[in-house]
Design a protein around this motif. Structure first.
Motif, mmCIF file in Angstrom:
data_model
loop_
_atom_site.group_PDB
_atom_site.id
_atom_site.type_symbol
_atom_site.label_atom_id
_atom_site.label_comp_id
_atom_site.label_asym_id
_atom_site.label_seq_id
_atom_site.Cartn_x
_atom_site.Cartn_y
_atom_site.Cartn_z
ATOM 1 N N GLU A 30 0.857 -1.187 0.000
ATOM 2 C CA GLU A 30 0.000 0.000 0.000
ATOM 3 C C GLU A 30 0.896 1.240 0.000
ATOM 4 O OE1 GLU A 30 -3.453 2.070 2.807
ATOM 5 O OE2 GLU A 30 -2.615 0.112 3.318
ATOM 6 N N VAL A 31 0.682 2.133 -0.959
ATOM 7 C CA VAL A 31 1.509 3.328 -1.113
ATOM 8 C C VAL A 31 0.708 4.541 -0.641
ATOM 9 C CG1 VAL A 31 2.824 4.760 -2.721
ATOM 10 C CG2 VAL A 31 2.686 2.275 -3.080
ATOM 11 N N ASP A 32 1.242 5.262 0.324
ATOM 12 C CA ASP A 32 0.526 6.421 0.862
ATOM 13 C C ASP A 32 0.411 7.518 -0.187
ATOM 14 O OD1 ASP A 32 2.906 8.560 1.670
ATOM 15 O OD2 ASP A 32 3.554 6.468 1.783
ATOM 16 N N PRO A 58 -9.676 -0.276 -5.077
ATOM 17 C CA PRO A 58 -10.842 0.305 -4.416
ATOM 18 C C PRO A 58 -10.796 0.187 -2.896
ATOM 19 C CG PRO A 58 -11.419 -1.744 -5.548
ATOM 20 C CD PRO A 58 -10.039 -1.375 -5.990
ATOM 21 N N ASP A 59 -10.075 -0.805 -2.370
ATOM 22 C CA ASP A 59 -10.016 -0.995 -0.918
ATOM 23 C C ASP A 59 -8.775 -0.375 -0.284
ATOM 24 O OD1 ASP A 59 -12.418 -2.510 -0.824
ATOM 25 O OD2 ASP A 59 -11.320 -4.274 -1.536
ATOM 26 N N TRP A 60 -7.645 -0.398 -0.998
ATOM 27 C CA TRP A 60 -6.375 -0.015 -0.394
ATOM 28 C C TRP A 60 -5.780 1.271 -0.949
ATOM 29 C CZ3 TRP A 60 -5.430 -2.605 3.847
ATOM 30 C CH2 TRP A 60 -5.955 -3.886 3.992
ATOM 31 N N MET A 64 1.443 -1.022 -5.078
ATOM 32 C CA MET A 64 2.526 -1.415 -5.976
ATOM 33 C C MET A 64 2.246 -2.847 -6.430
ATOM 34 S SD MET A 64 5.595 0.090 -6.878
ATOM 35 C CE MET A 64 6.266 0.930 -5.446
ATOM 36 N N THR A 65 1.938 -3.020 -7.697
ATOM 37 C CA THR A 65 1.588 -4.344 -8.213
ATOM 38 C C THR A 65 2.792 -5.278 -8.175
ATOM 39 O OG1 THR A 65 0.018 -3.296 -9.716
ATOM 40 C CG2 THR A 65 0.607 -5.565 -10.172
#
Length: 332
Positions: A30-32, A58-60, A64-65
């Motif tokens: 998760e990237v801020d 949509p959730d996080w 970064m894939t």
């Protein structure tokens, strides 16, 4: 504001390419918002690459894939391309902080290390002293929770930790007593009073109440949770080689208690959390192997999935695999 941290907290240093695992494997990070904006406007080849691999979830939010089970910023030498080219401060918040934990309770904070990191796991399970150190920092907020409940949780947590570390009881016995103590603490929360906790009487009752034979049902339950690494599912479904109940399990249980016990301030439910502690130690023991590696693997699969943790907390009351009798049968 008071800040509490284990005495080993400041000894942690990332071992980078020497790490036997990596926080850059399997997880979509998760990237801020600050880092995402910086990455999307970064010029040059690194910026072009980052724009290729960032996506909106949509959730996080921005993530970064992963590619081939790893972060695309993870270089072959085990180092992060972002950190190597731009420095530590350019990392997103998740990567800057991991494996450091911060639990903010408004008027005080508790810091810790996360078992999902191999080096942190080594420190947690081998450090000779894990007492909480206290320091003062500016800031702090008025708590939004029941302050009397928090005082009760802090007091009973101290008692719970004393039970776990009591050398009169084996690690399995101590975890059994923790289960009984959880109901004692829950009575204090629900009714405001309870008879004095009597460890020896509780242990005698636990030995009569225990029902052996719940190992397969428990592992089947865990195999039904969200699986990150196929190797984890193979371990859950493979032949068992349980580890002995060594004193390292006291440190393991202490870690789980310190991480989860006070979270009962949000829902007044301590029983499910002491069951989470006991279940975690049981599963790690059942899988055997190197304790540090198994505990780290468990944490990476379970603790880093809010969904998995919530499912275990719910199952404390609903699953036949997590009944008191079954858990006691695997502890005693």
């Amino acid at each position: 504001m008071q800040i509490y941290k284990p005495s080993y907290y400041d000894t942690f240093r990332c071992i980078a390419q020497k790490c036997p695992d990596s926080c850059c494997k399997e997880w979509e990070v998760e990237v801020d918002d600050r880092a995402a904006a910086f990455y999307r406007n970064l010029p040059g080849p690194l910026g072009d690459r980052l724009r290729e691999v960032l996506r909106d979830d949509p959730d996080w939010g921005t993530v970064m894939t992963i590619e081939n089970h790893r972060c695309p910023m993870w270089r072959q030498d085990g180092l992060c391309r972002i950190q190597a080219e731009l420095g530590h401060d350019a990392l997103c918040k998740t990567c800057r902080e991991f494996p450091r934990l911060r639990h903010d309770y408004g008027s005080f904070q508790e810091l810790g290390l996360e078992l999902a990191c191999p080096e942190a796991a080594r420190i947690i399970l081998t450090a000779p002293d894990a007492t909480l150190q206290q320091e003062t920092a500016p800031g702090g907020d008025t708590p939004e929770y029941d302050e009397e409940l928090m005082e009760l949780l802090l007091r009973t947590r101290t008692e719970a930790l004393a039970i776990l570390m009591d050398p009169r009881y084996s690690p399995g016995q101590a975890l059994s007593l923790l289960l009984y103590f959880g109901y004692h603490a829950q009575s204090l929360i629900d009714d405001g009073q309870a008879p004095d906790f009597q460890p020896d009487l509780s242990l005698s009752e636990a030995m009569r109440f225990a029902k052996p034979g719940g190992e397969q049902a428990l592992l089947d339950f865990f195999a039904g949770l969200e699986i990150l690494d196929p190797g984890w599912k193979s371990r859950l479904q493979g032949p068992l080689s349980p580890a002995p109940w060594t004193d390292a399990f006291r440190k393991l249980a202490r870690y789980f208690v310190e991480r989860y016990y006070l979270q009962a301030v949000s829902d007044y439910d301590i029983v499910s959390r002491v069951k989470l502690v006991a279940v975690s130690c049981i599963v790690i023991r059942l899988l055997g192997g190197d304790l540090i590696q198994t505990a780290q693997h468990y944490s990476k699969e379970i603790e880093n999935s809010d969904q998995n943790v919530d499912l275990i907390l719910d199952a404390a009351y609903t699953s036949s695999a997590l009944t008191d009798r079954m858990l006691l049968g695997m502890l005693l």
